[in-house]
Design an enzyme around this catalytic site. Structure first.
Site, PDB file in Angstrom:
ATOM      1  N   ALA A  13      33.574  37.803  50.971  1.00 20.39           N
ATOM      2  CA  ALA A  13      34.279  37.625  49.696  1.00 20.39           C
ATOM      3  C   ALA A  13      34.366  38.964  48.988  1.00 20.39           C
ATOM      4  CB  ALA A  13      33.553  36.624  48.814  1.00 20.39           C
ATOM      5  N   LYS A  14      35.189  39.043  48.000  1.00 18.89           N
ATOM      6  CA  LYS A  14      35.229  40.219  47.127  1.00 18.89           C
ATOM      7  C   LYS A  14      35.871  39.786  45.821  1.00 18.89           C
ATOM      8  CE  LYS A  14      34.123  44.611  47.551  1.00 18.89           C
ATOM      9  NZ  LYS A  14      33.168  45.222  48.480  1.00 18.89           N
ATOM     10  N   GLY A  15      35.589  40.523  44.756  1.00 15.71           N
ATOM     11  CA  GLY A  15      36.208  40.187  43.488  1.00 15.71           C
ATOM     12  C   GLY A  15      36.355  41.429  42.650  1.00 15.71           C
TER      13      GLY A  15
END
Ligand code: NAD
Length: 436
Positions: free
Chosen positions: A125-127
């Site tokens: 994931a990344k944000g």
């Protein structure tokens, strides 16, 4: 004359300039090109290929923040979960003006492969939030972080998705997120983020973990091609969470760091830079530029230095088909995510540059994030020596697998790393089957 007759005549398609891609679009194109090359190498079946080529979930939020001047500003933030077959989603949060959905998609995909390559039980994931933290006060940053954490609450948690620091964020930002989520629950939830300060359940060794992992993989690669790190010359782009730790640990290992650049400029000293002094200047001024006793240097000159090791620890897309032919380093250590574009890879290969691919080189961060999460779940704390010993064993075991695979299949280390990681994710995705 009416509007129709004054309208400019469009040039024929082939003569028109192609629209310039954003940094995020270039990063996503790079991530997907690397994926396609590895899927092709593995002969991955088209159905699985279609599943793994795109993110599983994308979450976008617009949220207001009270600024110090009394105004209200609306910020846009993202969290992308690329693949959850091997466990909860894991990946950093970035606060940067260029952060957009494509950038986060690319970074989330790289996280999936990284977690699989070093065998931690997470998906990718990344944000991030599109903002410039360097122009914001501490209060504004805290307000932005707490509101963003609140917006993310439906999808983050110790069993679902666990953010960590990345560009423009740090242990303090993680502490604000942990506190915000804990306030909403009414009890402490330390496992919701990693990279926290030690005082609230952070792990010994996490702050330096990415840099430490870089140093372990550089020593390993150097030994394979007959270089002693204690005698090596090094140039480093980036002096933040990752670059500063890598510089300090390489300096302590006896290497001569001759050049460092950051967003404010760069410093060069062929006799070797005083890294502790640069760290003090960076803390005081936010840049290493203009340190007395050093010469200025820019990124392109740094990339072309005749050094043993070039460490990239800043942003994506730095070494491309336009400058790869100037790289003279024997080892290219990708501390950053996606710092080398696919067009540069064959040039580096032909020049005999030993590339330590990002999903291996900078995996120390996620390995120790996994240790932090595991310690939080077991409510215990390991010593720094225990953490570093486990980190070294885990990252070097992945490194060995990459070098062996590259030799066995006669492919680049990047393709080998992606092939190994994608096989694991494919196996997990396949064995879980399609729901419903
Ligand atoms: P950071 O914000 O702490 O530091 C980034 C550094 O890059 C700063 O020194 C900044 O000045 C410099 N920089 C930015 N633009 C530059 C430019 N054009 N030229 C030269 N220097 C420039 O970020 P970080 O956490 O150190 O992350 C750096 C890279 O490492 C990113 O690609 C990130 O995704 C990756 N990474 C970070 C971690 C982590 O644990 N923080 C883990 C794995 C990978």
């Amino acid at each position: 004359m009416n509007a129709a007759t004054t309208a400019p005549i469009a040039a024929p398609t082939e003569a028109r300039e192609l629209p310039r891609l954003t940094a995020g679009q270039r990063a996503l194109a790079a991530a997907q090109a690397q994926f396609d090359a590895a899927a092709q190498h593995l002969g991955m079946d088209p159905d699985l290929r279609a599943v793994l080529r795109v993110p599983q979930r994308e979450y976008s939020v617009n949220f207001p923040v009270h600024m110090d001047d009394g105004s209200v500003r609306v910020f846009t933030g993202y969290r992308v979960q690329h693949n959850l077959s091997r466990g909860p989603a894991k990946g950093g949060l970035r606060f940067h003006p260029q952060t957009d959905l494509d950038d986060v998609r690319a970074l989330a995909m790289w996280m999936t492969w990284k977690c699989a390559l070093v065998d931690v039980p997470f998906g990718g994931a990344k944000g991030g939030v599109t903002c410039d933290p360097r122009t914001m006060s501490g209060r504004e940053l805290e307000a932005l972080t707490r509101r963003f954490a609140t917006e993310l609450q439906p999808i983050i948690g110790p069993d679902s998705d666990i953010p960590a620091p990345d560009v423009g964020t740090n242990a303090q930002v993680m502490a604000w997120i942990m506190d915000t989520i804990s306030m909403h629950h009414g009890y402490s939830v330390p496992g919701v983020v990693t990279g926290k300060p030690l005082a609230i359940g952070g792990s010994a060794g996490r702050a330096d973990a990415t840099g430490q992992g870089i140093v372990y993989t550089i020593k390993d690669a150097a030994a394979r091609i007959g270089i002693q790190v204690a005698e090596a010359t090094v140039a480093i782009q980036g002096f933040g969470n990752v670059g500063e730790a890598a510089a300090r640990l390489l300096h302590e290992a006896g290497a001569k760091i001759i050049a460092i650049t950051d967003v404010g400029g760069g410093v060069f000293d062929p006799g070797g830079l005083d890294v502790p002094e640069l760290a003090r200047r960076f803390r005081a001024y936010g840049t290493v530029a203009n340190t007395p006793g050093t010469k200025p240097i820019d990124n392109e000159t740094l990339f072309a230095l005749d050094v043993d090791v070039l460490v990239l620890a800043a942003m994506e897309g730095q070494i491309t088909e336009h400058n790869a032919h100037r790289v003279r380093a024997r080892i290219l250590a990708e501390g950053a995510n996606g710092p080398t574009s696919p067009g540069a890879d064959p040039i580096l290969r032909d020049r005999g540059v030993t590339v330590i691919p990002d999903i291996l080189c900078n995996a120390g961060g996620v390995i120790v994030s996994y240790f932090e999460w595991a310690q939080n779940r077991a409510a215990l704390a390991w010593t720094r020596d225990e953490v570093n010993d486990r980190l070294r064993r885990q990252i070097l075991s992945a490194a060995e697998a990459v070098w062996d695979r590259a030799a066995a299949d006669r492919i680049t280390t990047r393709l080998a790393a992606h092939a190994l990681a994608m096989e694991r994710v494919a196996a997990a995705t396949r064995i879980r089957g399609l729901y419903p």
